[in-house]
Design a protein around this motif. Structure first.
Motif, PDB file in Angstrom:
ATOM      1  N   TYR A 184     -55.098   8.281  21.961  1.00  0.00           N
ATOM      2  CA  TYR A 184     -54.805   6.917  21.546  1.00  0.00           C
ATOM      3  C   TYR A 184     -53.380   6.523  21.923  1.00  0.00           C
ATOM      4  CZ  TYR A 184     -59.101   7.055  18.853  1.00  0.00           C
ATOM      5  OH  TYR A 184     -60.417   7.151  18.482  1.00  0.00           O
ATOM      6  N   ASP A 187     -52.441   2.078  17.726  1.00  0.00           N
ATOM      7  CA  ASP A 187     -53.300   2.010  16.542  1.00  0.00           C
ATOM      8  C   ASP A 187     -53.931   0.626  16.407  1.00  0.00           C
ATOM      9  OD1 ASP A 187     -52.602   4.665  15.303  1.00  0.00           O
ATOM     10  OD2 ASP A 187     -50.604   3.775  15.407  1.00  0.00           O
ATOM     11  N   ARG A 259     -58.262   3.102  24.575  1.00  0.00           N
ATOM     12  CA  ARG A 259     -57.354   4.068  23.974  1.00  0.00           C
ATOM     13  C   ARG A 259     -56.537   3.460  22.831  1.00  0.00           C
ATOM     14  NH1 ARG A 259     -58.936   4.831  28.744  1.00  0.00           N
ATOM     15  NH2 ARG A 259     -59.372   6.928  29.535  1.00  0.00           N
ATOM     16  N   SER A 260     -57.108   2.411  22.222  1.00  0.00           N
ATOM     17  CA  SER A 260     -56.526   1.803  21.023  1.00  0.00           C
ATOM     18  C   SER A 260     -57.536   1.942  19.891  1.00  0.00           C
ATOM     19  CB  SER A 260     -56.216   0.323  21.275  1.00  0.00           C
ATOM     20  OG  SER A 260     -55.297   0.181  22.326  1.00  0.00           O
ATOM     21  N   ARG A 261     -57.048   2.137  18.692  1.00  0.00           N
ATOM     22  CA  ARG A 261     -57.957   2.459  17.594  1.00  0.00           C
ATOM     23  C   ARG A 261     -58.637   1.240  16.993  1.00  0.00           C
ATOM     24  NH1 ARG A 261     -56.347   6.917  13.489  1.00  0.00           N
ATOM     25  NH2 ARG A 261     -58.606   7.029  13.540  1.00  0.00           N
ATOM     26  N   VAL A 284     -64.762   0.257  20.192  1.00  0.00           N
ATOM     27  CA  VAL A 284     -63.504   0.098  19.466  1.00  0.00           C
ATOM     28  C   VAL A 284     -63.758  -0.789  18.240  1.00  0.00           C
ATOM     29  CG1 VAL A 284     -61.128  -0.754  19.559  1.00  0.00           C
ATOM     30  CG2 VAL A 284     -62.150   0.322  21.572  1.00  0.00           C
ATOM     31  N   LEU A 320     -57.937   3.533   9.744  1.00  0.00           N
ATOM     32  CA  LEU A 320     -57.041   4.545  10.301  1.00  0.00           C
ATOM     33  C   LEU A 320     -57.028   5.835   9.497  1.00  0.00           C
ATOM     34  CD1 LEU A 320     -54.004   2.288  11.309  1.00  0.00           C
ATOM     35  CD2 LEU A 320     -55.743   3.270  12.822  1.00  0.00           C
ATOM     36  N   ASP A 323     -61.706   8.939   8.489  1.00  0.00           N
ATOM     37  CA  ASP A 323     -62.319   9.319   9.765  1.00  0.00           C
ATOM     38  C   ASP A 323     -63.824   9.084   9.780  1.00  0.00           C
ATOM     39  OD1 ASP A 323     -59.895  10.048  10.801  1.00  0.00           O
ATOM     40  OD2 ASP A 323     -60.110  12.183  10.302  1.00  0.00           O
ATOM     41  N   TYR A 326     -64.455   5.432  10.131  1.00  0.00           N
ATOM     42  CA  TYR A 326     -64.061   4.996  11.479  1.00  0.00           C
ATOM     43  C   TYR A 326     -65.163   5.333  12.491  1.00  0.00           C
ATOM     44  CZ  TYR A 326     -61.303   4.224  15.678  1.00  0.00           C
ATOM     45  OH  TYR A 326     -60.861   3.754  16.894  1.00  0.00           O
ATOM     46  N   GLN A 330     -67.397   2.852  14.918  1.00  0.00           N
ATOM     47  CA  GLN A 330     -67.522   3.028  16.362  1.00  0.00           C
ATOM     48  C   GLN A 330     -68.992   2.950  16.794  1.00  0.00           C
ATOM     49  OE1 GLN A 330     -65.313   6.829  16.759  1.00  0.00           O
ATOM     50  NE2 GLN A 330     -64.039   5.758  18.272  1.00  0.00           N
TER      51      GLN A 330
END
Length: 359
Positions: A184, A187, A259-261, A284, A320, A323, A326, A330
């Motif tokens: 990442y 964020d 590559r950004s959360r 994302v 964030l 997990d 998150y 996704q």
């Protein structure tokens, strides 16, 4: 071969411009396209295409371009271009006029000067393309365009986005220290035109709110627009140098997006939400304002909707730090992406409109 004049008021590259260029590239063997807009950075994206830069976006310049091209179809993008094109529809010869509405502008939700002018223009407009059902239904002049309007959501090139997301080269991120191998880079990320309608300053305030909660995060804004300098000043005011980076226009934003959360969309008005759809393809998670086409794209009552800046902060922190939650988000993004309109289907509908049909 019929001539099509793409008429746009903006001179930078963002969502509406991207869709316009895609139509030109994919249908160039069937139509002779011309792109006309005030001269600006958009010229860098139009190499190899017929580009007619204008000194300004006034009726005299638009008349000059129409007389030069003598198009069979004028494809005017958004309200100002549609209104001015309606005044010049018959310059030189009779032609089709298409009004392509990419946003759910607030000034068209209530009667006022701009709404009235567009209502008058509708008498000379042959077809209206709305990027979402919300745009078609919420406009105050909806009765006047009901028989002319078609709903055509923006398409998403899933294969192309995924391929470009893996094509990044060099280093990206703060300074030159950030290596592309990192999982990442950021964020929190903003992608879109830096305009008052997109409200990028709200994104910066959300970042500031998260840092005030004690979170060590990195953020970036991708895009250009009239709010660029104001955003830079706000970053300095909140002492966010080293926490927020202004990346400007990127030829390939998907490498950074993947590559950004979290993608954070803070628009005051939104027709379709192309950046959100692209984030869905990349898996994302997003946090968005409940405006315009977002209700159709994500579904009514979606967990991603945020009504206050504090709600953005709270939900971003949960994404964030949790997990399991998150990873669930996704998966939801990728599942939703499967239902997005494909490029070829979109182009078939554009062909039908250019031939005078209704989708």
């Amino acid at each position: 071969m019929k001539k099509v004049l793409m008429l746009l008021k903006s001179k930078i590259y963002a969502g509406a411009e991207k869709v316009t260029i895609e139509i030109m590239e994919r249908l160039q063997k069937e139509y002779e396209f011309y792109y006309a807009s005030p001269n600006g950075k958009i010229a860098g994206k139009l190499r190899g295409m017929r580009y007619l830069p204008m000194r300004n976006f006034r009726i005299t310049e638009i008349r000059r371009v129409i007389r030069l091209v003598q198009p069979d179809i004028i494809h005017a993008h958004d309200f100002s271009a549609s209104v001015l094109a309606s005044l010049l529809k018959g310059v030189g010869k009779d032609r089709m006029l298409i009004s392509h509405i990419h946003c759910n502008a607030k000034e068209n939700l209530v009667w006022g000067k701009k709404a009235f002018f567009y209502w008058i223009a509708l008498k000379r407009i042959d077809r209206v393309i709305c990027v979402s059902d919300v745009v078609a239904k919420e406009a105050v002049f909806r009765d006047a365009w009901r028989k002319k309007a078609v709903i055509l959501e923006n398409f998403v090139d899933r294969a192309g986005i995924l391929e470009m997301a893996e094509r990044g080269k060099g280093t990206v991120g703060f300074g030159t220290q950030k290596k592309i191998e990192e999982v990442y880079l950021y964020d929190l990320i903003f992608v879109g035109r830096l305009s008052k309608q997109k409200n990028p300053k709200k994104f910066i305030r959300i970042l500031d709110g998260m840092i005030r909660e004690g979170k060590d995060i990195r953020a970036a804004l991708i895009g250009e627009g009239e709010e660029y300098e104001a955003c830079c000043q706000l970053i300095q005011r909140y002492h966010l140098e080293g926490k927020a980076e202004m990346l400007g226009f990127l030829e390939n934003p998907y490498f950074v997006m993947k590559r950004s959360r979290i993608l954070c969309m803070t628009s005051e008005e939104e027709g379709f939400g192309l950046a959100v759809a692209e984030a869905m393809v990349l898996g994302v998670p997003v946090l968005v304002a409940e405006v315009g086409g977002m209700k159709e794209l994500l579904g009514s009552g979606a967990e991603e909707f945020c009504r206050t800046e504090q709600e953005y902060v709270k939900k971003a922190i949960r994404l964030l730090e949790d997990d399991s939650f998150y990873r669930k988000e996704q998966r939801r993004m990728k599942e939703r992406a499967a239902g997005l309109l494909a490029a070829e289907e979109y182009m078939e509908q554009i062909r039908a409109i250019y031939k005078g049909g209704m989708v």
